[in-house]
Write a protein that holds these residues in place. Structure first.
Motif, mmCIF file in Angstrom:
data_model
loop_
_atom_site.group_PDB
_atom_site.id
_atom_site.type_symbol
_atom_site.label_atom_id
_atom_site.label_comp_id
_atom_site.label_asym_id
_atom_site.label_seq_id
_atom_site.Cartn_x
_atom_site.Cartn_y
_atom_site.Cartn_z
ATOM 1 N N GLU A 456 0.820 -1.215 0.000
ATOM 2 C CA GLU A 456 0.000 0.000 0.000
ATOM 3 C C GLU A 456 0.852 1.263 0.000
ATOM 4 O OE1 GLU A 456 -2.738 -0.160 3.214
ATOM 5 O OE2 GLU A 456 -3.740 -1.985 2.490
ATOM 6 N N THR A 457 2.044 1.211 0.591
ATOM 7 C CA THR A 457 2.895 2.393 0.675
ATOM 8 C C THR A 457 3.517 2.692 -0.676
ATOM 9 O OG1 THR A 457 3.440 1.780 2.950
ATOM 10 C CG2 THR A 457 4.842 3.439 1.886
ATOM 11 N N THR A 459 6.132 4.151 -3.519
ATOM 12 C CA THR A 459 7.575 4.367 -3.595
ATOM 13 C C THR A 459 7.848 5.561 -4.501
ATOM 14 O OG1 THR A 459 7.987 1.995 -3.366
ATOM 15 C CG2 THR A 459 9.802 3.357 -4.166
ATOM 16 N N VAL A 475 11.113 -0.224 3.768
ATOM 17 C CA VAL A 475 9.739 -0.180 4.255
ATOM 18 C C VAL A 475 9.239 -1.567 4.623
ATOM 19 C CG1 VAL A 475 7.350 0.375 3.624
ATOM 20 C CG2 VAL A 475 9.230 1.885 2.919
ATOM 21 N N ASP A 498 11.238 3.294 0.567
ATOM 22 C CA ASP A 498 10.391 4.483 0.503
ATOM 23 C C ASP A 498 10.659 5.283 -0.761
ATOM 24 O OD1 ASP A 498 12.933 5.300 1.303
ATOM 25 O OD2 ASP A 498 12.183 6.869 2.645
ATOM 26 N N ALA A 534 3.850 1.033 -5.544
ATOM 27 C CA ALA A 534 5.137 0.665 -4.953
ATOM 28 C C ALA A 534 6.072 0.098 -6.013
ATOM 29 C CB ALA A 534 4.940 -0.343 -3.829
#
Length: 890
Positions: A456-457, A459, A475, A498, A534
Motif C-alpha cells: 500500500e505504501t 515508492t 519499508v 520508501d 510501490a
C-alpha cells in the motif's frame, strides 16, 4: 598406530601423518570458490591454494595438509548423472591433500606417499597390490620409485601424451593454457583378478580392477603462450587422495557405497522409507545427494533458478525422485540431515551449527517439488507408453514436460535411461533455444512477485536524476509473497523502499539491477517491478542479513543503466523511421529493451524488404550522428497530444505525462516536426549521439499482420558488425574470391548444385529402374499371395514411389514392400492389392515395419509409406517381415 578402518579414522590418520611431517593443518575451504569466477564449486583440494601456487598470495607456512570438501555437480566438472549407477561417482566427496609451496619436491613427496600407504603404523596396505604411473619422460620420478622406494620396474608405468597434443596426458597436470604445470605420479590399487579391468595405459584401463587412489602433481614448469616450458623458481607439490576410495580399500570392499559412511546413510534412508537396504541404486543416490545438499546449504547456497542455486535444486529433486521410486509418499529427504550430522558433524562442525537451516531448506523444496513430481511422472508415463529398450523419446515431449509442467529434463533422462530409452537431445536443445529467444532477456525468476505482493505504501522514483541514494528506508521485506522481518544470507526475497533509483519494468524496458546495502548486509537486486504505487526489488542476500526498517544505500548498476538507455532511446528512433519508410499506418505492438538488445513489434502485413531495412537503419543512424539533444518535458496529456506526441502501446497514462522529443526536424504531412516525439516514462540518453550506432540484426513475422525487428546499439553493434565482417572474410577466403564477389559466387555455386541434384535424381531413377528389371525374380508366395519384399541400395523415397508404380502394373493381386537404403536412411513403401486388403492393409505393414526400425509411417489400406534411420537391427527386422506377413495373411 593401529590400522584404521572407519572413514573418520582414516581422515584423521592422514592429517596426523602429515602433521608429523611438519605440515600445517588447514581447514577445508567453502564449497563456494573465493574470487574464482572459473569455478562453480570447489572441486579439488588445491583450489584454495591457487593464488599461492601462482605466487600471488604468500602464506606463513610452506607445507599444508587438508581434508577438502568438493562438489562436482555442475558446469564443466559434473558427475551428477553418473551417481547411483557406478561404484565411485559422487556429487560430494572429500579430497585428502598435502601441499608443498617451494619446500620439498619429488623425493620427499613420493616417500611420504609410500610411507603413509604401506608403513605398519599407518595404513599398512599390501605393497604387492600397488602400481604407479609417471609421465613418460619423468626419469627422476622413475628412479625414486624404483631405486629408492624399491618398486619393481614392471609396476611403474610410463604414460605419454595420450590426449592428442604435447603435454596433454593423464600424467601431466596444467592449471590452464599457460602458467604452473608439471608431471604427476599416480598410485593405483589392484582389487584382484576377480575384477574386470586392465592396467592404466591399456585398452582395458576403464575397468574396476586397478583404481587410482593418490595423485601427486609436481609443479615444476611455467608454460608460456608459445608453449615454452620454463622452470619454476620454487617447484611445488600438490597431492590428492579421495577419502571414499581409500576407505573402500581399508574396509575390504570394492565400491565406495559399501564403506561405513555410506552404509550408515543408506541404512538411515532405508529406515526412513520403511524398506531394506539392498544396495539399491536409488538408496545410493539419496545417501550421496544428502551430503552435497547439506554442505552446499551450510556454505550459503539456497535452492533457486540460477547458477549454484539451480544446481542445488536439481540435486534435491533428483534425490526426491529416487525416494519416490522406493515408495516415499511424503517429505523424507530432510530427515536424512540428522544421520549425516551424526556421521560427519565432528569433522565438519558447520553441519551441526546449520542443521535446522539445512532441514528447513530441504523440506521446503521437497514440498514445492511434490506437486511437480507427481504430475510430471504421470505425464511422462503417458509419453513412454509403447516405447521399448532402444527407442527414442522425442525432444519435443521432454521439452513440453520441462516447459509446461516444470518437470526437470535431467529427471526425464534419469527415468528413460533406466528403460534403455534415450531422449532426442538435439531436438530438445532446439526447443530450449527457441524458448530463450522468446524469453525476456533479463528475466531470472519464475515467480511474478508483483502479482502476489500487495504494497500500500507508494515508492518515490528518483532514478531520473540519480543512480545512487545512500539514505533510503527499507519499508518492508517479503519472502515467498509473505511479509518477514529479515532476510538471511542466501535467501531470495523482495525489498520495498520508501524511494528508489531503480527503474521498475515498464514501457518495454526491463527492471534494473544493482545492490541495496544496509549496516548488516548486502542485497543483490536482480529484478525490479511495480506493485501498485510501490516499486519492489527482487533478489538475494549475498552477505549478512537485511532487516526491515533499516536505513540503506541503494546503488543501480551503472553499466546496465547506460546500455539499456541507449537501446530504449533507439526504439523511439526506430519507430519513427519505420513510419517514414513503411507508412503512418505502422503502429507499435510491443517492445523489449534490455542492456543487450532491443526488440520492436509493429503492425505490417508483409515482410520488410532488404532495401527498406537498409533505409530504416540509415535514417536512425543519421539521427544518431546528428547528436541532437533528447528533450524530456512533463506536461498535461492534452498538451502532449496537441504537440503531436505518440502514446506507446500498452502503457497507461495519467493527466500529466512525460514527453520525449528526439532528432532533427522533418516534414510530415506538410508540417515540420521533430523526428520522434512520444510519451515515455523510461530511461534515455541525453543526446542521440550517445547511442553510438544501431544495427538491425533480424526482421520477421511473429503473428498475422505483426512483424518484429531486433537490433543492437553501441558497442554491441560494433561487436556484431566485426563478427559479420570476420565471417565474410573467412567465407571469401574459402571461396577464393574478393569479398564483394562472395554473393555472386554463392549464387553460381547454388545454381550449379541444383543442376547436379537434378542430374543425380535422373541417375538414381535410372538405377532404380535397372534394379527393378530383376525384382520380379524375388517374388515369393506367402499364404497363397504373391509377395515382393526388396531393399534397394542407393535409392531414396522419391525414386521408391516412382518404382512402385512400375512394379504394381506387373504384379496385380499382390503385396509389394520396397525399402530404399540411402545415406543411412531407410525409405519404406508398401502396396496392397484390393483383393488382399481384407486380410492385411498397407498402413498396417508400414506401421509395423517402421515401429520395429524405430521410425514412423502409415497410410491408406492400398498404399502407405514411412521412414527410419538405418540401424544394427535393420537387416534382421526386414528379414522377419515375411513371417509377420504370414501371421497376418494366415
Amino acid at each position: 598406530m593401529s590400522q584404521p578402518f572407519r572413514s573418520a579414522d582414516i581422515r584423521q590418520a592422514f592429517i596426523n601423518f602429515f602433521i608429523s611431517k611438519q605440515h600445517t593443518p588447514v581447514p577445508s575451504s567453502s564449497l563456494i570458490p573465493h574470487n574464482d569466477p572459473t569455478l562453480l564449486f570447489t572441486n579439488a583440494g588445491m583450489n584454495q591454494f591457487k593464488e599461492t601456487f601462482l605466487g600471488m598470495e604468500p602464506r606463513d607456512y610452506t607445507r599444508a595438509v587438508t581434508s577438502q570438501k568438493c562438489v562436482r555437480a555442475g558446469g564443466k566438472h559434473n558427475d551428477l548423472d553418473n551417481v547411483g549407477y557406478t561404484a565411485r561417482h559422487h556429487t560430494f566427496f572429500e579430497m585428502l591433500g598435502n601441499f608443498s609451496f617451494g619446500d620439498y619436491f619429488k623425493q620427499a613427496g613420493i616417500a611420504y606417499i609410500w610411507e603413509f600407504l604401506t608403513a605398519d603404523n599407518w595404513l599398512a596396505i599390501d605393497k604387492t597390490r600397488l602400481y604407479v604411473t609417471i609421465y613418460h619422460t619423468d626419469d627422476e620420478a622413475f628412479d625414486i620409485w624404483h631405486n629408492e622406494i624399491g618398486l619393481p620396474a614392471e609396476r611403474i608405468i610410463r604414460i605419454g601424451d595420450n590426449k592428442g597434443t604435447p603435454y596433454a596426458s593423464d600424467n601431466f597436470w596444467t592449471m590452464g593454457d599457460t602458467g604452473p604445470c608439471g608431471p604427476c605420479t599416480e598410485v593405483f590399487y589392484d582389487h584382484g583378478a576377480d575384477i574386470e579391468g586392465g592396467l592404466p595405459g591399456t585398452p582395458e584401463e576403464d575397468g574396476d580392477r586397478y583404481i587410482e587412489i593418490w595423485n601427486c602433481v609436481f609443479m615444476q614448469f611455467n608454460r608460456q603462450k608459445d608453449g615454452t616450458m620454463l622452470p619454476l623458481p620454487a617447484p611445488s607439490v600438490d597431492t590428492g587422495m579421495g577419502l571414499e576410495r581409500i576407505s573402500a580399500i581399508m574396509q575390504g570392499v570394492h565400491g565406495n557405497y559399501q564403506i561405513d559412511l555410506f552404509t550408515h546413510l543408506m541404512d538411515a534412508a532405508a529406515k526412513i522409507l520403511g524398506i531394506n537396504n539392498e544396495q539399491q541404486s536409488s538408496l545410493k543416490v539419496i545417501a550421496d545427494h544428502i551430503r552435497a545438499v547439506s554442505f552446499l546449504i551450510a556454505d550459503g547456497v539456497m535452492p533457486g533458478n540460477e547458477g549454484r542455486g539451480y544446481v542445488l535444486r536439481r540435486i534435491i529433486r533428483r534425490a526426491v525422485r529416487h525416494g519416490n521410486k522406493l515408495g516415499a509418499e511424503s517429505d523424507f529427504f530432510y530427515q536424512m540431515v540428522a544421520p549425516l550430522v551424526a556421521e560427519m558433524g565432528t569433522a565438519y562442525p558447520e553441519l551441526v551449527a546449520k542443521q535446522s537451516v539445512i532441514e528447513n531448506a530441504i523440506q521446503k523444496e521437497e514440498t514445492q517439488f511434490a506437486k511437480t513430481l507427481a504430475q510430471g511422472l504421470r505425464l511422462l508415463a503417458t509419453e513412454l507408453e509403447g516405447l521399448q529398450d532402444g527407442d527414442v523419446l522425442s525432444g519435443e515431449a521432454a521439452f513440453k514436460l520441462y516447459d509446461t509442467y516444470g518437470f526437470p529434463v535431467d529427471l526425464t533422462a534419469d527415468i528413460t535411461r533406466e528403460r534403455g530409452i534415450r531422449i532426442d537431445e538435439a531436438e530438445f536443445d532446439e526447443h530450449m533455444q527457441a524458448q530463450r529467444e522468446r524469453a525476456r532477456d533479463a528475466g531470472k525468476f519464475d515467480v511474478d512477485y508483483s502479482s502476489v505482493i500487495q504494497v500500500e505504501t507508494p515508492t518515490t522514483f528518483i532514478g531520473y536524476e540519480q543512480l545512487h541514494d545512500d539514505n533510503v528506508n527499507i519499508v518492508a521485506l517479503y519472502q515467498d509473497g509473505k511479509a518477514v522481518d529479515s532476510l538471511a544470507e542466501g535467501m531470495e526475497g523482495v525489498i520495498v523502499l520508501d524511494r528508489t533509483p531503480f527503474y521498475a519494468e515498464g514501457g518495454g524496458q526491463v527492471g534494473e539491477l544493482g545492490e541495496i546495502r544496509s549496516a548488516s548486509g548486502v542485497f543483490e537486486v536482480q529484478d525490479t517491478k511495480k506493485s501498485g504505487q510501490a516499486i519492489i526489488h527482487y533478489g538475494v542476500v549475498t552477505m549478512g542479513e537485511i532487516n526491515a526498517k533499516q536505513v540503506a544505500d541503494a546503488q543501480v548498476l551503472s553499466s546496465i543503466r547506460s546500455a539499456s538507455a541507449k537501446n530504449h532511446s533507439a526504439t523511439h528512433l526506430l519507430h519513427a523511421a519505420l513510419r517514414q519508410v513503411l507508412g503512418s499506418d505502422v503502429t507499435q505492438k510491443g517492445s523489449l529493451v534490455s542492456s543487450e538488445v532491443l526488440r520492436f513489434d509493429f503492425s505490417y502485413d508483409k515482410p520488410v524488404s532488404p532495401a527498406e531495412l537498409s533505409k530504416i537503419e540509415r535514417l536512425v543512424n543519421e539521427q544518431i550522428q546528428a547528436n541532437a539533444p533528447a528533450c524530456i518535458e512533463n506536461m498535461s496529456i492534452d498538451k502532449a497530444m496537441d504537440k503531436g506526441a505518440m502514446a506507446l502501446f500498452g502503457e497507461k497514462y495519467g493527466s500529466d505525462v512525460r514527453v520525449l522529443t528526439m532528432g532533427t526536424d522533418v516534414i510530415v504531412d506538410g508540417k515540420q516536426q521533430p523526428f520522434s516525439i512520444e510519451l515515455c516514462g523510461g530511461l534515455h540518453v541525453q543526446r542521440t549521439g550517445d547511442i553510438g550506432l544501431l544495427k538491425i540484426t533480424s526482421e520477421g513475422g511473429i503473428a498475422a499482420g505483426i512483424r518484429r525487428i531486433e537490433a543492437v546499439t553501441g558497442m554491441n553493434a560494433v561487436k556484431y558488425i566485426q563478427q559479420s565482417e570476420q565471417q565474410l572474410s573467412e567465407l571469401a577466403g574459402q571461396l577464393k574470391v574478393k569479398r564483394p564477389e562472395v554473393a555472386q559466387r554463392v549464387r553460381t555455386m547454388s545454381d550449379k548444385q541444383r543442376d547436379l541434384e537434378k542430374q543425380l535424381e535422373r541417375l538414381e531413377q535410372k538405377i532404380a529402374s535397372a534394379q527393378a528389371a530383376n525384382l520380379l525374380d524375388d517374388v515369393q508366395t506367402i499364404a497363397g499371395t504373391p509377395v515382393l519384399i526388396s531393399t534397394l541400395s542407393g535409392v531414396d523415397g522419391k525414386s521408391i514411389r516412382t518404382l512402385m508404380d512400375d512394379i504394381k502394373s506387373k504384379l496385380p493381386d499382390s503385396i509389394i514392400v520396397l525399402i530404399g537404403d540411402k545415406d543411412e536412411q531407410l525409405a519404406l513403401a508398401a502396396s496392397v492389392a484390393k483383393s488382399v486388403m481384407a486380410r492385411v492393409k498397407a498402413g498396417d505393414i508400414i506401421r509395423h515395419l517402421a515401429g520395429e526400425l524405430g521410425g514412423k509411417g502409415g497410410g491408406k489400406p492400398d498404399y502407405a509409406q514411412g521412414g527410419a534411420s538405418k540401424g544394427d537391427n535393420s537387416v534382421t527386422v526386414i528379414s522377419a517381415l515375411p513371417a509377420w506377413l504370414e501371421s497376418q495373411l494366415g
